[in-house]
Scaffold this active site. Structure first.
Site, PDB file in Angstrom:
ATOM      1  N   ASN A  12      90.426  99.650  -1.236  1.00  0.00           N
ATOM      2  CA  ASN A  12      90.466  99.582  -2.696  1.00  0.00           C
ATOM      3  C   ASN A  12      90.313 100.995  -3.241  1.00  0.00           C
ATOM      4  O   ASN A  12      89.233 101.586  -3.167  1.00  0.00           O
ATOM      5  CB  ASN A  12      89.331  98.678  -3.198  1.00  0.00           C
ATOM      6  CG  ASN A  12      89.207  98.688  -4.715  1.00  0.00           C
ATOM      7  OD1 ASN A  12      90.134  99.065  -5.427  1.00  0.00           O
ATOM      8  ND2 ASN A  12      88.055  98.269  -5.211  1.00  0.00           N
ATOM      9  N   LYS A  14      90.449 101.997  -6.316  1.00  0.00           N
ATOM     10  CA  LYS A  14      89.844 102.087  -7.642  1.00  0.00           C
ATOM     11  C   LYS A  14      90.685 103.018  -8.529  1.00  0.00           C
ATOM     12  O   LYS A  14      91.916 102.966  -8.464  1.00  0.00           O
ATOM     13  CB  LYS A  14      88.383 102.504  -7.530  1.00  0.00           C
ATOM     14  CG  LYS A  14      87.622 101.603  -6.538  1.00  0.00           C
ATOM     15  CD  LYS A  14      86.148 101.830  -6.517  1.00  0.00           C
ATOM     16  CE  LYS A  14      85.502 100.897  -5.493  1.00  0.00           C
ATOM     17  NZ  LYS A  14      84.025 100.985  -5.510  1.00  0.00           N
ATOM     18  N   HIS A  98      86.099  91.878  -8.357  1.00  0.00           N
ATOM     19  CA  HIS A  98      85.288  92.989  -7.859  1.00  0.00           C
ATOM     20  C   HIS A  98      84.102  93.198  -8.803  1.00  0.00           C
ATOM     21  O   HIS A  98      84.205  93.002 -10.008  1.00  0.00           O
ATOM     22  CB  HIS A  98      86.133  94.263  -7.770  1.00  0.00           C
ATOM     23  CG  HIS A  98      85.454  95.382  -7.039  1.00  0.00           C
ATOM     24  ND1 HIS A  98      84.512  96.188  -7.646  1.00  0.00           N
ATOM     25  CD2 HIS A  98      85.564  95.813  -5.758  1.00  0.00           C
ATOM     26  CE1 HIS A  98      84.076  97.073  -6.770  1.00  0.00           C
ATOM     27  NE2 HIS A  98      84.693  96.869  -5.612  1.00  0.00           N
ATOM     28  N   GLU A 100      82.799  95.699 -10.074  1.00  0.00           N
ATOM     29  CA  GLU A 100      83.051  96.610 -11.193  1.00  0.00           C
ATOM     30  C   GLU A 100      83.810  95.909 -12.312  1.00  0.00           C
ATOM     31  O   GLU A 100      83.576  96.179 -13.496  1.00  0.00           O
ATOM     32  CB  GLU A 100      83.803  97.848 -10.692  1.00  0.00           C
ATOM     33  CG  GLU A 100      82.931  98.729  -9.819  1.00  0.00           C
ATOM     34  CD  GLU A 100      83.702  99.662  -8.903  1.00  0.00           C
ATOM     35  OE1 GLU A 100      83.044 100.353  -8.114  1.00  0.00           O
ATOM     36  OE2 GLU A 100      84.949  99.679  -8.962  1.00  0.00           O
ATOM     37  N   GLU A 170      80.618  91.677  -0.929  1.00  0.00           N
ATOM     38  CA  GLU A 170      80.265  93.062  -1.214  1.00  0.00           C
ATOM     39  C   GLU A 170      78.913  93.107  -1.921  1.00  0.00           C
ATOM     40  O   GLU A 170      78.835  92.864  -3.130  1.00  0.00           O
ATOM     41  CB  GLU A 170      81.322  93.705  -2.119  1.00  0.00           C
ATOM     42  CG  GLU A 170      82.665  93.909  -1.452  1.00  0.00           C
ATOM     43  CD  GLU A 170      83.483  94.962  -2.175  1.00  0.00           C
ATOM     44  OE1 GLU A 170      83.918  95.903  -1.520  1.00  0.00           O
ATOM     45  OE2 GLU A 170      83.665  94.845  -3.397  1.00  0.00           O
ATOM     46  N   GLY A 176      79.406 102.192  -2.967  1.00  0.00           N
ATOM     47  CA  GLY A 176      79.421 103.573  -3.448  1.00  0.00           C
ATOM     48  C   GLY A 176      78.073 104.249  -3.440  1.00  0.00           C
ATOM     49  O   GLY A 176      77.917 105.334  -3.985  1.00  0.00           O
ATOM     50  N   SER A 215      80.183 100.590   1.350  1.00  0.00           N
ATOM     51  CA  SER A 215      79.955 101.837   2.107  1.00  0.00           C
ATOM     52  C   SER A 215      80.410 101.728   3.558  1.00  0.00           C
ATOM     53  O   SER A 215      79.763 102.229   4.479  1.00  0.00           O
ATOM     54  CB  SER A 215      78.484 102.252   2.015  1.00  0.00           C
ATOM     55  OG  SER A 215      78.127 102.540   0.673  1.00  0.00           O
TER      56      SER A 215
END
Length: 256
Positions: A12, A14, A98, A100, A170, A176, A215
């Site tokens: 991904n 992003k 996701h 985010e 996730e 991140g 990560s």
């Protein structure tokens, strides 16, 4: 990794890479994975780079996916993309839910149920993301949070369609941050995901690919993929480097 399910190694990107950078990445990456035939490889660039990625990977073994889509066929939804638009481009996969998107764009489970349905109706294969925050994990609410997301987000699909959906666990606290769930933590929750899906869909859950994300990098891919229920990974930052991501794709299973 379970031997009966074909691994899915997804990246991904992003909001990284221009069209030119996408082309350069593919020119470097595709040869590095050209001989890989026993696992699926997926990159999800920004929407403006989808056509460049499709052109640069044409005829090879690297698939291209979108990072999100709307549930409506069309309408007054400025800035959004419909599943049919992605399908017309030739995009086979789409990431949905996701963390985010949930955090910054207020995506909720009711919307995601409609998005999963719309993706399947348009012939796309959704990769549905789920996960908990650090506070939820520390409060012992991981299974309640993840289970609730799965129950709601898969509410509109049938047993026969389940194998077309991949699920990416996730943990939000590992995205991140440089903090990775231990292989045991990842396996524990991924196994829970499969159990939860089995409660509703029965043995069809055995065909669902459940990925881990958070990560993931070359240094930890082999031990993650050695876990019995982890069928692949959804990689963030490490998927932006062609050599690093190629090493992830080429994970080495330990001797039996």
């Amino acid at each position: 990794m379970a031997g009966t399910r074909r691994p899915l190694m997804a990246g991904n990107w992003k909001m990284y890479k221009t069209r030119a950078q996408t082309k350069a990445f593919c020119e470097a990456f595709v040869p590095l994975v050209s001989g890989v035939t026993d696992r699926d490889i997926l990159i999800c660039p920004p929407s403006v780079c989808l056509e460049a990625a499709l052109a640069a990977t044409a005829g090879g073994n690297v698939a291209v996916g979108a990072q999100t889509m709307h549930f409506a066929v069309e309408g007054a939804f400025t800035g959004e993309l419909a599943a049919q638009m992605l399908g017309e481009l030739g995009v086979p996969y789409v990431l949905l839910g996701h963390s985010e998107r949930r955090q910054y764009y207020a995506e909720n489970d009711a919307d995601l149920a409609r998005k999963v349905r719309a993706a399947l109706d348009a012939g796309l294969r959704p990769v549905l993301c789920c996960g908990e925050t650090l506070e939820e994990r520390e409060a012992g609410r991981t299974e309640a949070k993840v289970g609730g997301q799965l129950d709601a987000d898969l509410a509109e699909i049938g047993v026969a369609e389940l194998a077309l959906v991949a699920i990416a666990y996730e943990p939000i606290w590992a995205i991140g941050t440089g903090v990775t769930a231990t292989p045991e933590q990842a396996q524990e929750t991924v196994a829970f995901v499969r159990r939860r899906v089995r409660e509703r869909f029965g043995d069809a859950a055995n065909g669902v690919r459940v990925l881990y994300g958070g990560s993931v990098k070359a240094a930890n891919i082999d031990v993650l993929m050695a876990q019995p229920d982890i069928d692949g990974v959804l990689v963030g930052g490490a998927s932006l480097d062609p050599e690093e991501f190629a090493r992830i794709v080429r994970f080495v299973e330990p001797p039996a």
